[in-house]
Design a protein around this motif. Structure first.
Motif, mmCIF file in Angstrom:
data_model
loop_
_atom_site.group_PDB
_atom_site.id
_atom_site.type_symbol
_atom_site.label_atom_id
_atom_site.label_comp_id
_atom_site.label_asym_id
_atom_site.label_seq_id
_atom_site.Cartn_x
_atom_site.Cartn_y
_atom_site.Cartn_z
ATOM 1 N N GLY A 175 -23.954 2.957 -27.625
ATOM 2 C CA GLY A 175 -22.581 2.602 -28.217
ATOM 3 C C GLY A 175 -21.379 2.976 -27.738
ATOM 4 O O GLY A 175 -20.126 2.470 -27.359
ATOM 5 N N LEU A 176 -21.738 3.975 -27.385
ATOM 6 C CA LEU A 176 -20.039 5.112 -26.465
ATOM 7 C C LEU A 176 -20.271 3.800 -24.825
ATOM 8 O O LEU A 176 -18.599 3.937 -24.926
ATOM 9 C CB LEU A 176 -20.865 6.604 -25.764
ATOM 10 N N SER A 177 -21.386 4.022 -24.082
ATOM 11 C CA SER A 177 -20.891 2.999 -23.100
ATOM 12 C C SER A 177 -20.592 1.432 -22.914
ATOM 13 O O SER A 177 -19.506 0.858 -22.544
ATOM 14 C CB SER A 177 -22.677 2.527 -22.122
ATOM 15 N N HIS A 178 -20.639 1.048 -24.581
ATOM 16 C CA HIS A 178 -20.291 -0.432 -24.720
ATOM 17 C C HIS A 178 -18.501 -0.603 -25.584
ATOM 18 O O HIS A 178 -17.918 -1.198 -24.604
ATOM 19 C CB HIS A 178 -21.297 -1.210 -25.422
ATOM 20 N N PHE A 179 -18.893 1.141 -26.139
ATOM 21 C CA PHE A 179 -17.106 1.682 -26.250
ATOM 22 C C PHE A 179 -16.092 1.732 -25.012
ATOM 23 O O PHE A 179 -15.200 0.365 -25.007
ATOM 24 C CB PHE A 179 -17.002 2.290 -27.483
ATOM 25 N N VAL A 180 -16.649 1.641 -23.833
ATOM 26 C CA VAL A 180 -15.858 1.893 -22.925
ATOM 27 C C VAL A 180 -16.032 1.084 -22.375
ATOM 28 O O VAL A 180 -14.765 0.642 -21.979
ATOM 29 C CB VAL A 180 -16.512 3.660 -21.930
ATOM 30 N N ARG A 181 -16.411 0.413 -21.933
ATOM 31 C CA ARG A 181 -16.294 -1.224 -21.561
ATOM 32 C C ARG A 181 -15.120 -2.164 -22.614
ATOM 33 O O ARG A 181 -14.533 -3.228 -21.863
ATOM 34 C CB ARG A 181 -17.811 -2.201 -21.335
ATOM 35 N N ALA A 182 -15.246 -1.862 -23.476
ATOM 36 C CA ALA A 182 -14.605 -2.976 -24.162
ATOM 37 C C ALA A 182 -13.030 -2.095 -24.205
ATOM 38 O O ALA A 182 -12.262 -3.440 -24.203
ATOM 39 C CB ALA A 182 -14.803 -2.577 -25.530
ATOM 40 N N LEU A 183 -12.839 -1.327 -23.775
ATOM 41 C CA LEU A 183 -11.615 -0.715 -23.501
ATOM 42 C C LEU A 183 -11.087 -0.771 -22.153
ATOM 43 O O LEU A 183 -10.194 -0.370 -21.839
ATOM 44 C CB LEU A 183 -10.906 0.918 -23.514
ATOM 45 N N GLY A 184 -12.190 -1.859 -21.059
ATOM 46 C CA GLY A 184 -11.222 -1.854 -19.413
ATOM 47 C C GLY A 184 -10.042 -2.484 -19.428
ATOM 48 O O GLY A 184 -9.480 -2.318 -18.202
ATOM 49 N N ALA A 185 -9.803 -3.689 -20.093
ATOM 50 C CA ALA A 185 -8.972 -4.098 -20.453
ATOM 51 C C ALA A 185 -7.542 -3.008 -20.430
ATOM 52 O O ALA A 185 -5.639 -3.293 -19.960
ATOM 53 C CB ALA A 185 -8.653 -5.543 -21.152
#
Length: 306
Positions: A185-195
């Motif tokens: 969940g944490l890794s996908h959360f980080v990816r979601a904020l890439g923009a």
């Protein structure tokens, strides 16, 4: 949009030991002041804070310790208030490595306090706290440098948040399902904020280490039984700290939303799609099968989970 850490200020959650302590030490060596947030300090962390206790100057950073329960949102907010009061604000937020958990020892109806909480503390520590800390960091960065205003000359970033995920985000182990789920969940959360980075100059990314030689392992004999040092390779926390620093300072590769797997003497970018997954020795515990058997034996006990 890289951020040179020299002369900056970082909040390091969990800096009382392990990877986060190594990161705090790395930042201080680069002339970056640090606020260490943790429940307590190990002796080596206390020594570090004492070493840098004097007020910061242009060429010498300062270290502060603020006792913090990271599951308390009020206490997390207080960290950023301290950063503003003591240093005029923070530029970097590092979120710590959490402990393992035991899904297979659920709360019992006999444990009134645990039942009243109606929550999994592991998810509070491993996932909810990093998410809330990121919210607070973004708000803090935007309060200092509003989104609709250009950055001051010479400043290329509003701020950076760096998380400690894990190779477990790509793996699945029966004995630690909550840990694996929280890291994924944490890794996908980080990816979601890439923009955020190309538009606002706010970078959020993470490192994903494997088997790290920290007190979370070395102080727990029951975990060390999972390790066979003839097969498994320890990664030192200093290696992870260097990768975290690269995530903050590097221009080309460490863009927002990036996850970096950290192995012994190597790092690699974890791809969103078609990633081969961790395969090096440090990412698999030799005793995992015996841990699985312990789970199955636990489930044979009458009344499990009640």
């Amino acid at each position: 949009m890289a951020l040179s850490v020299s002369g900056k200020v970082a909040i390091v959650a969990g800096g009382g030991s392990g990877i986060s302590l190594a990161f705090a030490r790395q930042l201080l060596s680069e002339n970056c002041s640090v606020i260490i947030a943790d429940l307590s300090l190990r002796p080596e962390a206390s020594e570090l804070v004492s070493q840098y206790a004097d007020k910061r100057t242009a060429d010498r950073p300062q270290a502060l310790f603020q006792q913090t329960d990271v599951t308390s949102w009020k206490q997390l907010s207080a960290l950023f208030m301290t950063a503003s009061q003591e240093f005029g604000g923070a530029d970097i937020a590092g979120v710590f490595e959490p402990p393992f958990s035991n899904f297979w020892a659920p709360p019992s109806e006999k444990d009134a306090e645990a039942m009243d909480e109606s929550r999994y503390k592991t998810l509070d520590i491993n996932l909810a706290h990093p998410i809330r800390c990121t919210q607070l960091a973004i708000a803090h960065f935007l309060a200092r440098y509003p989104a609709d205003s250009p950055l001051p000359p010479g400043l290329h970033s509003r701020g950076v948040v760096i998380h400690v995920s894990s190779a477990a985000a790509q793996e699945a182990a029966l004995n630690v399902p909550l840990y694996d789920a929280s890291k994924a969940g944490l890794s996908h959360f980080v990816r979601a904020l890439g923009a955020l980075e190309p538009r606002l100059g706010i970078r959020v990314n993470a490192v994903a280490p494997g088997l790290i030689k920290t007190p979370l392992w070395t102080d727990h004999p029951e975990k060390l039984k999972l390790v066979d040092e003839t097969v498994n390779e320890w990664v030192m926390p200093e290696e992870v700290a260097r990768a975290m620093l690269d995530c903050v300072q590097s221009v080309d590769e460490n863009v927002g939303g990036t996850i970096w797997e950290v192995g012994r003497n190597r790092t690699r970018k974890v791809e969103v799609f078609h990633d081969p997954g961790p395969s090096s020795p440090e990412f698999s515990s030799a005793g995992i099968r015996s841990a699985y058997e312990d789970v199955f034996q636990t489930l044979k006990k009458p009344g499990w989970g009640k």
